[in-house]
Design a protein around this motif. Structure first.
Motif, PDB file in Angstrom:
ATOM      1  N   ASP A   1       0.292   8.941  -5.970  1.00 55.30           N
ATOM      2  CA  ASP A   1       0.511  10.210  -5.736  1.00 55.30           C
ATOM      3  C   ASP A   1       1.532  10.839  -6.633  1.00 55.30           C
ATOM      4  O   ASP A   1       1.308  12.080  -6.767  1.00 55.30           O
ATOM      5  CB  ASP A   1       1.225  10.620  -4.258  1.00 55.30           C
ATOM      6  CG  ASP A   1       0.146  10.298  -3.095  1.00 55.30           C
ATOM      7  OD1 ASP A   1      -0.978  10.309  -3.362  1.00 55.30           O
ATOM      8  OD2 ASP A   1       0.714  10.093  -2.027  1.00 55.30           O
TER       9      ASP A   1
ATOM     10  N   LEU B   1      -4.739   0.637  -4.938  1.00 53.49           N
ATOM     11  CA  LEU B   1      -4.999   0.974  -3.468  1.00 53.49           C
ATOM     12  C   LEU B   1      -6.333   1.351  -3.291  1.00 53.49           C
ATOM     13  O   LEU B   1      -6.646   0.867  -2.141  1.00 53.49           O
ATOM     14  CB  LEU B   1      -4.183   2.341  -3.533  1.00 53.49           C
ATOM     15  CG  LEU B   1      -4.142   3.207  -2.172  1.00 53.49           C
ATOM     16  CD1 LEU B   1      -3.391   2.076  -1.104  1.00 53.49           C
ATOM     17  CD2 LEU B   1      -3.361   4.476  -2.237  1.00 53.49           C
TER      18      LEU B   1
ATOM     19  N   ASN C   1       0.967  -1.183   0.125  1.00 53.82           N
ATOM     20  CA  ASN C   1       0.152   0.188   0.101  1.00 53.82           C
ATOM     21  C   ASN C   1       0.877   1.284   0.012  1.00 53.82           C
ATOM     22  O   ASN C   1       0.626   2.343  -0.468  1.00 53.82           O
ATOM     23  CB  ASN C   1      -0.852   0.084   1.160  1.00 53.82           C
ATOM     24  CG  ASN C   1      -2.150  -0.900   0.881  1.00 53.82           C
ATOM     25  OD1 ASN C   1      -2.256  -1.382  -0.226  1.00 53.82           O
ATOM     26  ND2 ASN C   1      -2.716  -1.096   1.944  1.00 53.82           N
TER      27      ASN C   1
ATOM     28  N   ARG D   1       0.556   4.029  -2.855  1.00 47.15           N
ATOM     29  CA  ARG D   1       0.549   5.366  -2.381  1.00 47.15           C
ATOM     30  C   ARG D   1       1.323   6.137  -3.125  1.00 47.15           C
ATOM     31  O   ARG D   1       1.105   7.211  -3.484  1.00 47.15           O
ATOM     32  CB  ARG D   1       0.307   5.499  -0.876  1.00 47.15           C
ATOM     33  CG  ARG D   1      -0.063   6.994  -0.380  1.00 47.15           C
ATOM     34  CD  ARG D   1      -0.250   6.917   0.946  1.00 47.15           C
ATOM     35  NE  ARG D   1      -1.419   6.058   1.491  1.00 47.15           N
ATOM     36  CZ  ARG D   1      -1.016   4.807   2.061  1.00 47.15           C
ATOM     37  NH1 ARG D   1       0.172   4.415   2.292  1.00 47.15           N
ATOM     38  NH2 ARG D   1      -1.976   4.117   2.465  1.00 47.15           N
TER      39      ARG D   1
ATOM     40  N   GLU E   1     -11.320   6.779   1.660  1.00 48.96           N
ATOM     41  CA  GLU E   1     -10.077   6.537   0.872  1.00 48.96           C
ATOM     42  C   GLU E   1     -10.168   5.749  -0.229  1.00 48.96           C
ATOM     43  O   GLU E   1      -9.796   6.042  -1.551  1.00 48.96           O
ATOM     44  CB  GLU E   1      -8.679   5.924   1.859  1.00 48.96           C
ATOM     45  CG  GLU E   1      -7.887   6.828   2.337  1.00 48.96           C
ATOM     46  CD  GLU E   1      -7.216   7.859   1.510  1.00 48.96           C
ATOM     47  OE1 GLU E   1      -6.437   7.666   0.512  1.00 48.96           O
ATOM     48  OE2 GLU E   1      -7.619   9.106   1.625  1.00 48.96           O
TER      49      GLU E   1
ATOM     50  N   ARG F   1      -9.489   7.496  -4.004  1.00 51.79           N
ATOM     51  CA  ARG F   1      -8.285   6.867  -4.813  1.00 51.79           C
ATOM     52  C   ARG F   1      -9.175   6.104  -6.114  1.00 51.79           C
ATOM     53  O   ARG F   1      -8.664   6.121  -7.377  1.00 51.79           O
ATOM     54  CB  ARG F   1      -7.713   5.664  -4.186  1.00 51.79           C
ATOM     55  CG  ARG F   1      -6.798   6.075  -3.015  1.00 51.79           C
ATOM     56  CD  ARG F   1      -5.952   7.028  -3.492  1.00 51.79           C
ATOM     57  NE  ARG F   1      -4.879   7.577  -2.263  1.00 51.79           N
ATOM     58  CZ  ARG F   1      -3.725   8.083  -2.475  1.00 51.79           C
ATOM     59  NH1 ARG F   1      -3.269   8.385  -3.713  1.00 51.79           N
ATOM     60  NH2 ARG F   1      -3.104   8.621  -1.364  1.00 51.79           N
TER      61      ARG F   1
END
Length: 163
Positions: free
Chosen positions: A17, A27, A9, A13, A43, A47
């Motif tokens: 990002d 994710l 994860n 991430r 989240e 995402r």
């Protein structure tokens, strides 16, 4: 290497990002399933939307499903069409059914048959039966337009012969 979902994860991430849509989708799925940490719907949603905005077909289809569950049928259709345009056969089927039934839009038999026929390009014949059922209620011009839009003119001509 030992399985380490929390580390995975963290890597997803960082990649998400940095603008990687597939990492954002992976994710999102992990947040939904609680892999590598607790389930986190906020989240997941964030995402998932990011992945869909980056054009990941699977994310668009899942976002369409989520929007449909919330009753946001017009937005769901937008996401299904976006995924369908990228070749996602289940999204083609979902979009076709919505166009057929007027869910999130005015009923549009041309768009419905277009997407039912387009599924053939993905090796999926599930929509052809729906197209056959719809053909008798359509004009020849409508069927031909659906064939043109789907790139399946010969199948459209077959629908004309059998309707």
């Amino acid at each position: 290497v030992a399985r380490d979902p929390a580390r995975a994860n963290a890597l997803f991430r960082a990649a998400a990002d940095a603008g990687d849509g597939y990492a954002a989708f992976n994710l999102a799925v992990n947040h939904f399933q609680g892999v590598g940490g607790p389930r986190n719907f906020r989240e997941f949603w964030r995402r998932l939307q990011a992945a869909a905005e980056l054009g990941i077909p699977e994310a668009c289809a899942v976002l369409g499903d989520q929007l449909a569950k919330k009753g946001e049928d017009g937005e769901a259709l937008v996401q299904y069409v976006k995924a369908a345009e990228s070749g996602h056969a289940p999204a083609m089927f979902a979009a076709a059914r919505r166009y057929r039934d007027g869910i999130g839009c005015e009923a549009d038999p041309v768009q419905a048959v277009r997407w039912f026929l387009a599924m053939l390009d993905r090796g999926n014949g599930d929509g052809i039966h729906e197209a056959i059922r719809m053909a008798p209620s359509m004009t020849a011009d409508q069927i031909r337009e659906a064939g043109r839009l789907s790139g399946r003119e010969s199948e459209a001509e077959s629908l004309l012969r059998h309707s």
